[in-house]
Design a protein around this motif. Sequence first.
Motif, PDB file in Angstrom:
ATOM      1  N   LYS A  84       4.654   1.608   1.438  1.00  0.00           N
ATOM      2  CA  LYS A  84       5.754   2.062   0.585  1.00  0.00           C
ATOM      3  C   LYS A  84       6.470   3.249   1.226  1.00  0.00           C
ATOM      4  CE  LYS A  84       3.846   0.745  -3.927  1.00  0.00           C
ATOM      5  NZ  LYS A  84       3.349   1.242  -5.233  1.00  0.00           N
ATOM      6  N   SER A 139       0.847  -1.192   0.000  1.00  0.00           N
ATOM      7  CA  SER A 139       0.000   0.000   0.000  1.00  0.00           C
ATOM      8  C   SER A 139       0.883   1.242   0.000  1.00  0.00           C
ATOM      9  CB  SER A 139      -0.890   0.008   1.247  1.00  0.00           C
ATOM     10  OG  SER A 139      -0.093   0.187   2.421  1.00  0.00           O
ATOM     11  N   GLU A 140       0.282   2.390  -0.288  1.00  0.00           N
ATOM     12  CA  GLU A 140       1.047   3.639  -0.339  1.00  0.00           C
ATOM     13  C   GLU A 140       1.696   3.949   1.008  1.00  0.00           C
ATOM     14  OE1 GLU A 140       1.786   5.400  -3.031  1.00  0.00           O
ATOM     15  OE2 GLU A 140       0.770   3.804  -4.128  1.00  0.00           O
TER      16      GLU A 140
END
Length: 230
Positions: free
Chosen positions: A16, A12-13
């Motif tokens: 990351k 997921s962002e």
Amino acid sequence: MNTENIIVAHASELEKATFYKKTYLHVALAILAFIVVESILIRVVPIEWIAAMVSMKYAWLFILGLFWLGSMFSEKMSFNPSRQQQYFGLGLYVILQAIIFLPMIVIAVAITNSAELITQAAIITLFMFSGLTAVVFFTRTDFSFLRTALIVGGFISLGLIVAGAIFGFNLGLWFSVGMVILASGSILYQTHQIKNQYGTQQYVGAALQLFSSVMLLFWYVLRILMSRRN
């Protein structure tokens, strides 16, 4: 806290962002640790020993061999499932870099009687590293194609370095320029791998890879600056 080792490209962002933050924080800490260890070595290692490291060709080859073996071991440890072993690998690699850099740092300081060249090389390296990192993150270019070129270039450069040490010839300015290009390619490749191939729990190993490429770039940028003063 999620400790699952998800491939960064599939994370997921938030995962990351956390991985990148930890990776580059560890790179920064490794550089800071390098500066501290190098400063200690300069104060405690006798100048005669430092001179012997480079004046005796077989001594330098022995040091290069130990550095190579130690680097392989450090890299393996940095990807160990144990976090303690990962930090041991990164810490050991920082010490190895400080030892291998010791003669060059002393010579660079002696040339100008200051840290001028070292500061200049550090600034240039920082800007190049930042620019190369931005290229990877802000473009969709696949830099995995660099792997073969980096392997071949690495073996060729290692052979030239060993031959130069044995036969006593200077590899010259163009070799340093070529090594700057090789180090730049390594940063592009490693950053691309970190984005697409590493797991979110492999930030220590990722940091070691980037730190290695940054130090290679710094080494040859400094060599180029030093050659201009000779």
